[in-house]
Design a protein around this motif. Structure first.
Motif, short mmCIF file in Angstrom:
data_model
loop_
_atom_site.label_atom_id
_atom_site.label_comp_id
_atom_site.label_asym_id
_atom_site.label_seq_id
_atom_site.Cartn_x
_atom_site.Cartn_y
_atom_site.Cartn_z
N CYS A 199 10.12 5.08 1.53
CA CYS A 199 9.44 5.77 0.42
C CYS A 199 8.43 6.78 0.94
O CYS A 199 8.30 7.88 0.40
N ARG A 200 7.71 6.40 2.00
CA ARG A 200 6.73 7.33 2.58
C ARG A 200 7.43 8.57 3.14
O ARG A 200 6.99 9.71 2.93
N HIS A 201 8.56 8.35 3.82
CA HIS A 201 9.28 9.46 4.42
C HIS A 201 9.93 10.34 3.36
O HIS A 201 10.04 11.56 3.54
N LEU A 202 10.36 9.75 2.25
CA LEU A 202 10.87 10.57 1.13
C LEU A 202 9.83 11.57 0.68
O LEU A 202 10.14 12.71 0.36
N LEU A 203 8.58 11.13 0.64
CA LEU A 203 7.50 11.99 0.17
C LEU A 203 7.08 12.99 1.23
O LEU A 203 6.42 13.99 0.91
N SER A 204 7.45 12.74 2.47
CA SER A 204 7.04 13.62 3.57
C SER A 204 8.07 14.69 3.88
O SER A 204 7.75 15.71 4.52
N ASP A 205 9.32 14.46 3.47
CA ASP A 205 10.39 15.41 3.80
C ASP A 205 10.21 16.74 3.09
O ASP A 205 9.68 16.79 2.00
N SER A 239 0.88 -1.17 0.00
CA SER A 239 0.00 0.00 0.00
C SER A 239 0.91 1.21 0.00
O SER A 239 2.07 1.13 0.40
N MET A 240 0.38 2.37 -0.41
CA MET A 240 1.13 3.61 -0.31
C MET A 240 0.87 4.30 1.03
O MET A 240 1.44 5.35 1.31
N ASP A 241 0.01 3.72 1.84
CA ASP A 241 -0.30 4.21 3.18
C ASP A 241 0.47 3.37 4.19
O ASP A 241 0.21 2.18 4.34
N LEU A 242 1.43 3.98 4.88
CA LEU A 242 2.31 3.23 5.76
C LEU A 242 1.56 2.58 6.92
O LEU A 242 1.89 1.47 7.35
N GLN A 243 0.53 3.26 7.43
CA GLN A 243 -0.26 2.67 8.51
C GLN A 243 -0.99 1.41 8.03
O GLN A 243 -1.10 0.43 8.77
N GLN A 264 1.66 -1.44 7.85
CA GLN A 264 1.96 -1.96 9.18
C GLN A 264 0.79 -2.78 9.71
O GLN A 264 0.97 -3.87 10.27
N GLY A 265 -0.43 -2.28 9.54
CA GLY A 265 -1.61 -2.97 10.03
C GLY A 265 -1.82 -4.33 9.38
O GLY A 265 -2.19 -5.31 10.05
N LEU A 266 -1.56 -4.41 8.09
CA LEU A 266 -1.73 -5.68 7.38
C LEU A 266 -0.68 -6.70 7.81
O LEU A 266 -0.98 -7.88 7.98
N TYR A 267 0.55 -6.24 7.99
CA TYR A 267 1.59 -7.16 8.48
C TYR A 267 1.30 -7.61 9.91
O TYR A 267 1.53 -8.77 10.26
N SER A 326 11.82 -5.95 7.06
CA SER A 326 12.56 -5.30 5.99
C SER A 326 11.62 -4.74 4.93
O SER A 326 11.86 -3.66 4.37
N ALA A 327 10.54 -5.44 4.64
CA ALA A 327 9.57 -4.94 3.66
C ALA A 327 8.90 -3.67 4.16
O ALA A 327 8.69 -2.71 3.40
N ILE A 328 8.55 -3.64 5.44
CA ILE A 328 7.95 -2.44 6.03
C ILE A 328 8.93 -1.28 5.96
O ILE A 328 8.56 -0.14 5.65
N THR A 329 10.20 -1.54 6.23
CA THR A 329 11.22 -0.50 6.18
C THR A 329 11.30 0.13 4.79
O THR A 329 11.39 1.35 4.65
#
Length: 300
Positions: free
Chosen positions: A294-300, A97-101, A104-107, A286-289
């Motif tokens: 990528c999410r943090h790249l878009l947030s910076d 997903s492109m939504d990090l939450q 994490q929730g799915l994992y 590692s997959a979550i990382t």
């Protein structure tokens, strides 16, 4: 025989997955699922599959042990959740997903139900990248992906394209991350021009570069260690540099592309894990990382 579902029969499924699965029908019973009746009929005939379905509910009624999800990214989270709640293991194309939450929730859900949620980071399983991974005493790692000219909005490009190089670079590291920085360069109309990610461990430096306007289509991964430098070019050749010695290794002509690119080894590893209740071939942390970077790249 173990039942395995395949949901979504678009370009990626047809190019990277069905050819491998077709050769494994003596081990697994594959169930192809798409709403398009012509596509169901055509692909079943082309590859010799005998079980097809129109909907996810029809597929789930057969009680598959696992399902490969090859649907659009926006649909991943709801489909994965539905499958996990039905005690079905899941393999999904990147990104989860492109939504990090959501990721994490799915994992977390998969872990709570003792199920596999495997993200399709095929480059980890490319044989030449695995040779890079095995090099000891790494110092500098570079993962670069260049497109001749490509127009994608920033978020889509980061999660569709750059995530491959991010994940490859992180996979090649042998130590925990200490610091990370990133930079996104966008065009005036909101397309990705370049993306940069830098990370440090105690002894290693990682550089990830994605250039969407580079005048050439190229993918390279480089490891500089204390004893040598090694470069994988387009997942198909490995050049090793040592003092007064340069050696290039390529695959035999008969080696299938899906073996070179890591798809076939990853598919086999996932199916083996399903059959044996083994560990996830793509480590969840590692997959979550990789998604988080990528999410943090878009947030910076």
């Amino acid at each position: 025989m173990i039942k395995i579902g395949v949901l979504g029969l678009g370009n990626i499924a047809q190019k990277a997955y069905l050819p491998v699965m077709a050769a494994m029908q003596d081990q697994y019973e594959f169930h192809l699922t798409t709403r398009n009746p012509e596509k169901r009929q055509q692909l079943a005939a082309e590859y010799g599959f005998t079980h097809t379905h129109a909907t996810l509910d029809e597929l789930m009624a057969t009680q598959p042990a696992a399902v490969f999800v090859h649907t659009p990214t926006a649909t991943h989270a709801s489909i994965i959740k539905k499958l996990l709640l039905a005690d079905i293991n899941v393999y999904v194309d990147k990104p989860v997903s492109m939504d990090l939450q959501e990721v994490q929730g799915l994992y977390d859900l998969a872990a709570a139900r003792h199920l596999l949620l495997t993200c399709g980071f095929n480059r980890r399983f490319a044989p030449l990248n695995q040779q890079l991974k095995a090099i000891p005493d790494k110092r500098l790692i570079m993962a670069e992906k260049v497109r001749e000219t490509s127009d994608q909005d920033v978020e889509t490009a980061v999660f569709d394209l750059m995530i491959h190089s991010v994940d490859t670079g992180l996979y090649l590291l042998d130590e925990p991350l200490v610091t990370t920085t990133g930079r996104i360069v966008a065009t005036a109309d909101g397309k990705l021009a370049q993306g940069y990610f830098t990370a440090q461990t105690a002894h290693e430096q990682l550089q990830v570069v994605t250039n969407m306007r580079g005048g050439v289509n190229l993918e390279t991964s480089t490891v500089q260690a204390s004893s040598k430098r090694a470069v994988v070019n387009n997942l198909s050749s490995l050049t090793t540099y040592q003092t007064a010695q340069t050696q290039t290794t390529t695959f035999p002509d008969w080696m299938p592309t899906l073996e070179k690119r890591g798809f076939a080894p990853l598919i086999r590893a996932f199916l083996t894990a399903v059959a044996t209740h083994g560990s996830n071939p793509v480590d969840p942390t590692s997959a979550i990382t990789s998604h988080a970077v990528c999410r943090h790249l878009l947030s910076d």
